[in-house]
Design an enzyme around this catalytic site. Structure first.
Site, PDB file in Angstrom:
ATOM      1  CE  LYS A  78     -56.192 -19.951   5.695  1.00 12.27           C
ATOM      2  NZ  LYS A  78     -54.878 -19.717   6.301  1.00 12.27           N
ATOM      3  CB  SER A 153     -54.552 -15.746   6.305  1.00  9.47           C
ATOM      4  OG  SER A 153     -54.015 -17.046   6.464  1.00  9.47           O
ATOM      5  CB  SER A 177     -52.474 -17.790   9.078  1.00 13.22           C
ATOM      6  OG  SER A 177     -52.141 -16.625   8.379  1.00 13.22           O
TER       7      SER A 177
HETATM    8  N1  GLN Z   1     -49.601 -12.479   8.200  1.00 18.57           N
HETATM    9  C1  GLN Z   1     -48.625 -13.360   7.639  1.00 18.57           C
HETATM   10  C2  GLN Z   1     -48.553 -13.145   6.139  1.00 18.57           C
HETATM   11  O1  GLN Z   1     -49.350 -12.431   5.618  1.00 18.57           O
HETATM   12  C3  GLN Z   1     -48.940 -14.783   7.961  1.00 18.57           C
HETATM   13  C4  GLN Z   1     -49.957 -15.400   7.097  1.00 18.57           C
HETATM   14  C5  GLN Z   1     -50.087 -16.873   7.310  1.00 18.57           C
HETATM   15  O2  GLN Z   1     -49.658 -17.417   8.310  1.00 18.57           O
HETATM   16  N2  GLN Z   1     -50.676 -17.520   6.323  1.00 18.57           N
HETATM   17  O3  GLN Z   1     -47.696 -13.681   5.498  1.00 18.57           O
END
Ligand code: GLN
Length: 485
Positions: A78, A153, A177
């Site tokens: 990532k 994400s 994410s």
């Molecule tokens: N959707 C969640 C957020 O936007 C989780 C994102 C993540 O785990 N990085 O904070």
């Protein structure tokens, strides 16, 4: 050779060790697959074609090394994990040209184990989002259906694995994410216990929630990757110095006799799409057939999890992202005449809408006068949520539930920010409590034909048990095919 990409990481690692496949062949196969699928999928911000191939050829010249379990295996990171000499953008304009001079600890460990990094995956900017639509560069598409999102994400990581572009990828999970894209893309994704894998070199979003983890095509693959990365790191004061068990040795159980699985009523009620519920219930029935006992229970604070999570995550983000000021890193507006103008315009130009929204809200909940009402209150509720899980785990070994209420939505469905926050309802609690959680693909939705993931959560440091239960279930369910592209 042309079908190499259909293998699991475990299979390819074995073939590389035996010499049946060379590392250069494995890398070329992945690069070929990237070339054919990337125009549709758009999973990768950077492809390290030549570098990866050179490295593979050098490794082939020395021959396989049995002490390196991922010898020659192509892996994707990532794009918020620092990789020495490679652009690390966080899918943000502000870091568009940032090239770190060191590797994240998880990356060092992968490299030591022999993995070859072949690309950096797209993501929501600074990991803020659930669909990968918040990337400053492009929207990744779900390999199962190009009209749908891959989840986020770590959507690029999910899509690259599901599309067969690599044999495993790293994601990070602050509130879901890893598990969300794993569920939407039909792969295995594991968020380990907070502190299990060093966060050194992971560009922080919410430091008390962030955790790196593996995304792969089988439970065994995920276990192999975790094995390599887990462990204490003096460079991350929140990494925990507890023994790393043998995750692979834990696999191979024949049945689920004696396993108690908790089913929280808050996770199995209202709001769950019917096709998701049907696929998940079939998996639960299978677990029961295999000998597991289901324990109905309640996680009564679930309704407060989203509010608590977003207050804490945004507060931490506003503080973490203050370092991107146009002076030390990334984008700078060169026309600004005054220092304050330079800060303001660099950050306004460099950060996307969602990131700015969160910095503003995070600053607000931390500001004097509101701190007690929001941040402090959230910190207290977080403690209660953690206790809720501790009580639940007195009655069961693992908790099972949905990862998300739906299958992957369509890109054109455009969610509002609030709708986007709400779909994290089942994933954020594991981060608030610091416990491990994973998504196991269990089937396809009967209406959409899209993958559905079952979430398992366990007590802190219970990854070995969780993986062993997941693997037993995996081998007794219909195998999840690769996405057809
Ligand atoms: N959707 C969640 C957020 O936007 C989780 C994102 C993540 O785990 N990085 O904070």
């Amino acid at each position: 050779m042309s079908e190499l990409y259909t293998k699991t990481l475990t299979e390819i690692a074995e073939q590389l060790q035996s010499g049946a496949v060379t590392s250069a062949e494995a890398v070329k196969n992945c690069l070929g697959r990237i070339e054919t699928t990337e125009p549709q999928v758009k999973a990768l911000i950077t492809v390290l074609g030549e570098d990866a191939l050179k490295q593979a050829e050098a490794m082939d010249a020395d021959g396989p090394d049995a002490s390196r379990p991922l010898w020659g295996v192509p892996i994707v990171l990532k794009d918020l994990l620092a990789a020495k000499g490679t652009k690390t953008t966080c899918a943000s304009k502000i870091l568009e040209n940032f090239v770190p001079f060191y590797d994240a600890t998880a990356v060092v460990k992968l490299k030591e184990a022999g993995a070859i990094i072949i690309g950096k995956a797209n993501m929501d900017e600074f990991a803020m989002g659930s669909t990968t639509e918040n990337s400053a560069f492009m929207t990744t598409r779900n390999p199962w259906d190009n009209e749908r999102v891959p989840g986020g994400s770590s959507g690029g990581s999910g899509a690259t694995v599901a599309a067969g572009q690599c044999f495993g990828a790293l994601g990070t999970d602050t509130g879901g994410s890893i598990r969300t894209p794993a569920s939407f893309c039909g792969i295995v994704g594991l968020k380990p216990t907070y502190g299990r894998i060093s966060r050194f070199g992971l560009i922080a979003y919410g430091s008390s929630l962030d955790q790196i983890g593996p995304m792969a095509r089988s439970v065994e693959d995920a276990a192999r990757m975790l094995q390599v990365m887990a462990g204490y790191d003096p460079k991350d004061s929140t990494s925990v110095d507890v023994d790393v068990p043998d995750y692979l040795a834990a696999l191979g159980r024949e049945n689920l006799d004696g396993v108690k699985i908790g089913l929280p009523k808050e996770y199995w009620g209202e709001g769950l799409d019917e096709e998701v519920e049907v696929a998940l219930k079939a998996a639960i029935a299978k677990a029961e057939q295999l000998g597991a006992t289901m324990v109905p229970l309640s996680l009564s604070l679930t309704d407060y999890a989203i509010a608590t999570y977003y207050i804490i995550a945004m507060a931490e983000a506003s503080s973490n992202l203050s370092r991107f000021d146009g002076v030390r890193f990334g984008h700078r507006n060169k026309d600004a005449e005054e220092l304050i103008d330079m800060y303001t315009s660099s950050r306004t130009e460099g950060f996307g809408d969602e990131v700015q929204r969160r910095i503003i809200m995070g600053t607000y909940v931390l500001s004097s006068g509101y701190y007690d009402a929001y941040y402090n209150k959230a910190a207290k509720v977080r403690r209660l949520l953690r206790e809720d899980f501790e009580k639940a785990f007195e009655q069961c070994d693992l908790i099972a539930g949905p990862v998300l209420p739906t299958v992957a939505p369509k890109v054109e469905d455009e969610m509002t920010p609030l709708q986007m926050y709400l779909i994290d309802i089942f994933t954020v609690s594991a981060n608030l409590a610091g416990i491990p959680g994973m998504s196991l693909p269990v089937g396809l939705g009967k209406d959409s034909g899209m993958p559905v993931g079952l979430q398992l959560m366990g007590p802190a440091f219970s990854e070995a048990d969780m993986l062993s239960v997941a693997e037993c279930l995996e081998k007794n369910l219909e195998p999840m095919p690769l996405a057809q592209l």
